[in-house]
Design a protein around this motif. Sequence first.
Motif, PDB file in Angstrom:
ATOM      1  N   VAL A 169       0.668  -1.369  -0.205  1.00  0.00           N
ATOM      2  CA  VAL A 169      -0.069  -0.109   0.044  1.00  0.00           C
ATOM      3  C   VAL A 169       0.722   1.176   0.312  1.00  0.00           C
ATOM      4  N   ALA A 170       2.105   1.207   0.905  1.00  0.00           N
ATOM      5  CA  ALA A 170       2.989   2.714   0.900  1.00  0.00           C
ATOM      6  C   ALA A 170       3.819   1.985   1.212  1.00  0.00           C
ATOM      7  N   GLU A 171       5.113   2.614   1.485  1.00  0.00           N
ATOM      8  CA  GLU A 171       6.302   2.425   1.781  1.00  0.00           C
ATOM      9  C   GLU A 171       7.216   3.682   2.476  1.00  0.00           C
ATOM     10  N   HIS A 172       7.717   3.647   3.105  1.00  0.00           N
ATOM     11  CA  HIS A 172       7.944   5.128   4.354  1.00  0.00           C
ATOM     12  C   HIS A 172       9.581   5.022   4.584  1.00  0.00           C
ATOM     13  N   LEU A 173      10.272   5.608   4.259  1.00  0.00           N
ATOM     14  CA  LEU A 173      11.554   5.504   5.158  1.00  0.00           C
ATOM     15  C   LEU A 173      11.839   6.944   5.791  1.00  0.00           C
ATOM     16  N   ARG A 174      11.610   6.619   6.638  1.00  0.00           N
ATOM     17  CA  ARG A 174      11.924   7.282   8.376  1.00  0.00           C
ATOM     18  C   ARG A 174      13.361   7.603   8.096  1.00  0.00           C
ATOM     19  N   ALA A 175      14.008   8.160   8.030  1.00  0.00           N
ATOM     20  CA  ALA A 175      15.372   8.271   7.946  1.00  0.00           C
ATOM     21  C   ALA A 175      15.660   9.226   9.530  1.00  0.00           C
ATOM     22  N   GLU A 176      14.869   9.816  10.427  1.00  0.00           N
ATOM     23  CA  GLU A 176      15.400  10.325  11.321  1.00  0.00           C
ATOM     24  C   GLU A 176      15.777   9.245  12.571  1.00  0.00           C
ATOM     25  N   ARG A 177      15.140   8.306  12.568  1.00  0.00           N
ATOM     26  CA  ARG A 177      15.286   6.940  13.235  1.00  0.00           C
ATOM     27  C   ARG A 177      15.864   5.837  12.531  1.00  0.00           C
ATOM     28  N   GLN A 178      16.361   5.940  11.360  1.00  0.00           N
ATOM     29  CA  GLN A 178      16.855   4.698  11.297  1.00  0.00           C
ATOM     30  C   GLN A 178      15.829   3.459  10.152  1.00  0.00           C
ATOM     31  N   SER A 179      14.565   4.118   9.360  1.00  0.00           N
ATOM     32  CA  SER A 179      13.432   2.954   9.803  1.00  0.00           C
ATOM     33  C   SER A 179      13.053   2.600   8.869  1.00  0.00           C
ATOM     34  N   TRP A 180      12.354   1.686   8.237  1.00  0.00           N
ATOM     35  CA  TRP A 180      11.260   2.306   7.361  1.00  0.00           C
ATOM     36  C   TRP A 180      10.159   1.338   7.337  1.00  0.00           C
ATOM     37  N   LYS A 181       9.096   2.047   6.845  1.00  0.00           N
ATOM     38  CA  LYS A 181       7.679   1.324   7.214  1.00  0.00           C
ATOM     39  C   LYS A 181       7.028   0.770   5.995  1.00  0.00           C
ATOM     40  N   LEU A 182       6.810  -0.639   5.724  1.00  0.00           N
ATOM     41  CA  LEU A 182       5.936  -0.123   4.920  1.00  0.00           C
ATOM     42  C   LEU A 182       4.365  -1.473   5.088  1.00  0.00           C
ATOM     43  N   ASP A 183       3.152  -0.970   4.453  1.00  0.00           N
ATOM     44  CA  ASP A 183       2.176  -0.900   4.561  1.00  0.00           C
ATOM     45  C   ASP A 183       1.884  -2.286   3.458  1.00  0.00           C
ATOM     46  N   LEU A 184       0.944  -2.745   3.731  1.00  0.00           N
ATOM     47  CA  LEU A 184       0.691  -4.035   3.419  1.00  0.00           C
ATOM     48  C   LEU A 184      -0.405  -3.860   3.273  1.00  0.00           C
ATOM     49  N   ALA A 185      -1.270  -5.102   2.411  1.00  0.00           N
ATOM     50  CA  ALA A 185      -3.009  -5.443   2.451  1.00  0.00           C
ATOM     51  C   ALA A 185      -3.169  -6.711   2.722  1.00  0.00           C
ATOM     52  N   PRO A 240      -6.538  -8.797   2.015  1.00  0.00           N
ATOM     53  CA  PRO A 240      -7.851  -9.030   1.025  1.00  0.00           C
ATOM     54  C   PRO A 240      -8.948  -8.789   1.868  1.00  0.00           C
ATOM     55  N   ASP A 241      -8.832  -8.354   3.273  1.00  0.00           N
ATOM     56  CA  ASP A 241     -10.809  -8.211   3.452  1.00  0.00           C
ATOM     57  C   ASP A 241     -10.529  -7.132   4.106  1.00  0.00           C
ATOM     58  N   GLY A 242      -8.783  -6.519   3.784  1.00  0.00           N
ATOM     59  CA  GLY A 242      -9.200  -5.052   3.895  1.00  0.00           C
ATOM     60  C   GLY A 242      -7.504  -4.249   5.538  1.00  0.00           C
ATOM     61  N   ALA A 243      -7.931  -5.354   6.170  1.00  0.00           N
ATOM     62  CA  ALA A 243      -7.130  -5.128   7.667  1.00  0.00           C
ATOM     63  C   ALA A 243      -5.935  -5.397   6.412  1.00  0.00           C
ATOM     64  N   GLN A 244      -4.669  -4.176   7.446  1.00  0.00           N
ATOM     65  CA  GLN A 244      -2.979  -4.248   6.665  1.00  0.00           C
ATOM     66  C   GLN A 244      -2.231  -4.738   8.369  1.00  0.00           C
ATOM     67  N   ILE A 245      -1.108  -5.206   7.576  1.00  0.00           N
ATOM     68  CA  ILE A 245      -0.024  -5.551   8.303  1.00  0.00           C
ATOM     69  C   ILE A 245       1.082  -4.111   8.086  1.00  0.00           C
ATOM     70  N   GLU A 246       1.502  -3.547   9.198  1.00  0.00           N
ATOM     71  CA  GLU A 246       2.593  -2.346   9.111  1.00  0.00           C
ATOM     72  C   GLU A 246       4.266  -3.506   9.601  1.00  0.00           C
ATOM     73  N   LEU A 247       5.108  -3.450   8.686  1.00  0.00           N
ATOM     74  CA  LEU A 247       6.107  -3.857   8.945  1.00  0.00           C
ATOM     75  C   LEU A 247       7.519  -3.136   9.090  1.00  0.00           C
ATOM     76  N   PHE A 248       7.434  -3.006  10.236  1.00  0.00           N
ATOM     77  CA  PHE A 248       8.790  -1.741  10.719  1.00  0.00           C
ATOM     78  C   PHE A 248      10.774  -2.379  10.657  1.00  0.00           C
ATOM     79  N   SER A 249      11.363  -1.889  10.855  1.00  0.00           N
ATOM     80  CA  SER A 249      12.308  -2.461  11.041  1.00  0.00           C
ATOM     81  C   SER A 249      13.771  -1.138  11.501  1.00  0.00           C
ATOM     82  N   PHE A 250      14.362  -1.248  12.185  1.00  0.00           N
ATOM     83  CA  PHE A 250      15.076  -0.344  13.655  1.00  0.00           C
ATOM     84  C   PHE A 250      16.073  -0.793  13.561  1.00  0.00           C
ATOM     85  N   PRO A 251      16.995  -0.015  13.794  1.00  0.00           N
ATOM     86  CA  PRO A 251      18.677  -0.761  13.447  1.00  0.00           C
ATOM     87  C   PRO A 251      18.542  -1.465  15.009  1.00  0.00           C
TER      88      PRO A 251
END
Length: 131
Positions: free
Chosen positions: A31-47, A49-60
């Motif tokens: 759905v969306a992918e964002h680099l949160r540079a100040e946190r050295q973190s990625w946020k990936l929004d995944l859909a 089928p029922d509309g619910a989502q998984i937010e996948l985060f990375s942190f150092p």
Amino acid sequence: MLLRIHHAAIICSDYERSKRFYTEVLGLRVVAEHLRAERQSWKLDLALPDGAQIELFSFPNPPPRPSRPEAQGLRHLAFAVLDVAHCKRALEAQGVVVEDIRVDEYTGRRFTFFADPDGLPLELYEAAPAT
């Protein structure tokens, strides 16, 4: 009061490996992918089928889960609600400690956090108005 699960947030130890797993192995749509540079973190929004989502985060160097909210594993469970402020007041009336309401920087939706009796972080996330 609760309508459905809105999203589950997961902190991974290897972002690219987990991104491939969720998108290629499980077939979830990005759905969306964002680099949160100040946190050295990625946020990936995944859909799902029922509309619910998984937010996948990375942190150092995230530690294994026993204590911090920014650790590997399940981050929180979110429930979609029509009115976050109303639900916050209802929970507080029953003695539940609820954090201040915040606004999601990407969607503009209001949300807040509270914990279950075992300390599992739970979120109330305001659903988009029906069209």
